[in-house]
Scaffold this motif. Structure first.
Motif, mmCIF file in Angstrom:
data_model
loop_
_atom_site.group_PDB
_atom_site.id
_atom_site.type_symbol
_atom_site.label_atom_id
_atom_site.label_comp_id
_atom_site.label_asym_id
_atom_site.label_seq_id
_atom_site.Cartn_x
_atom_site.Cartn_y
_atom_site.Cartn_z
ATOM 1 N N GLU A 1 0.829 -1.204 0.000
ATOM 2 C CA GLU A 1 0.000 0.000 0.000
ATOM 3 C C GLU A 1 0.865 1.256 0.000
ATOM 4 O O GLU A 1 0.564 2.225 -0.687
ATOM 5 N N ILE A 2 1.926 1.235 0.745
ATOM 6 C CA ILE A 2 2.839 2.390 0.756
ATOM 7 C C ILE A 2 3.441 2.583 -0.632
ATOM 8 O O ILE A 2 3.521 3.711 -1.141
ATOM 9 N N LYS A 3 3.830 1.493 -1.270
ATOM 10 C CA LYS A 3 4.386 1.558 -2.624
ATOM 11 C C LYS A 3 3.345 2.102 -3.602
ATOM 12 O O LYS A 3 3.649 2.938 -4.456
ATOM 13 N N ARG A 4 2.086 1.655 -3.483
ATOM 14 C CA ARG A 4 1.010 2.142 -4.353
ATOM 15 C C ARG A 4 0.840 3.648 -4.192
ATOM 16 O O ARG A 4 0.719 4.380 -5.170
ATOM 17 N N GLN A 5 0.862 4.126 -2.960
ATOM 18 C CA GLN A 5 0.718 5.563 -2.715
ATOM 19 C C GLN A 5 1.885 6.354 -3.316
ATOM 20 O O GLN A 5 1.697 7.430 -3.868
ATOM 21 N N LYS A 6 3.093 5.806 -3.232
ATOM 22 C CA LYS A 6 4.253 6.465 -3.839
ATOM 23 C C LYS A 6 4.107 6.520 -5.356
ATOM 24 O O LYS A 6 4.395 7.545 -5.981
ATOM 25 N N TYR A 7 3.665 5.414 -5.949
ATOM 26 C CA TYR A 7 3.449 5.380 -7.398
ATOM 27 C C TYR A 7 2.411 6.437 -7.804
ATOM 28 O O TYR A 7 2.586 7.141 -8.793
ATOM 29 N N ILE A 8 1.332 6.531 -7.049
ATOM 30 C CA ILE A 8 0.290 7.509 -7.358
ATOM 31 C C ILE A 8 0.837 8.922 -7.268
ATOM 32 O O ILE A 8 0.594 9.757 -8.141
ATOM 33 N N THR A 9 1.591 9.204 -6.233
ATOM 34 C CA THR A 9 2.153 10.545 -6.053
ATOM 35 C C THR A 9 3.051 10.925 -7.233
ATOM 36 O O THR A 9 2.939 12.027 -7.782
ATOM 37 N N GLU A 10 3.915 10.016 -7.639
ATOM 38 C CA GLU A 10 4.767 10.292 -8.807
ATOM 39 C C GLU A 10 3.944 10.322 -10.078
ATOM 40 O O GLU A 10 4.202 11.124 -10.984
#
Length: 139
Positions: A25-34
């Protein structure tokens, strides 16, 4: 520059706020932010900030039936499109420029953002999947 700093701060806030969440989930949020940054810099001019498209010129992403074809979308991002495309029963015939400057990771981040924002997904489009799809596009 200010926009990038603000989005990085937002990404940090996600990590702090969702610290109890899974690594996925943390990785997904980082992907979304970028992905938001990539979208704003490469896609929003035509598809618009809210993904609504531009009149009869550029198709919408929001509510788009074309998003059912994720592998095709990934290929379109990298390779562009010439010729007609039908989205939600409406024909569009403006070229979509290729984005060869985007790395596989950036395509994964952009795809994650698009599908989480407008594609009714709540998942990560992993860079490994994107790399495999982009390899298949070349053939």
């Amino acid at each position: 520059m200010k926009q990038r700093i603000a989005l990085l701060a937002l990404g940090s806030l996600f990590v702090i706020q969702f610290g109890c969440q899974s690594d996925e989930e943390i990785k997904r949020q980082k992907y979304i932010t970028e992905g938001i940054l990539i979208y704003q810099n490469n896609c929003a001019n035509c598809h618009q900030k809210k993904g609504e498209g531009l009149a009869a010129l550029y198709p919408p992403l929001a509510g788009s039936d074309y998003l059912q074809h994720k592998e095709q979308v990934i290929c379109l991002i990298r390779n562009g499109l010439q010729g007609p495309i039908t989205v939600n029963g409406k024909s569009y015939n403006r070229p979509m420029p290729a984005q060869p400057q985007l790395s596989d990771l950036e395509v994964a981040e952009l795809t994650t953002y698009i599908y989480n924002e407008w594609g009714r997904e709540n998942t990560l489009t992993d860079v490994k999947k994107v790399t495999a799809v982009l390899e298949a596009c070349k053939k």
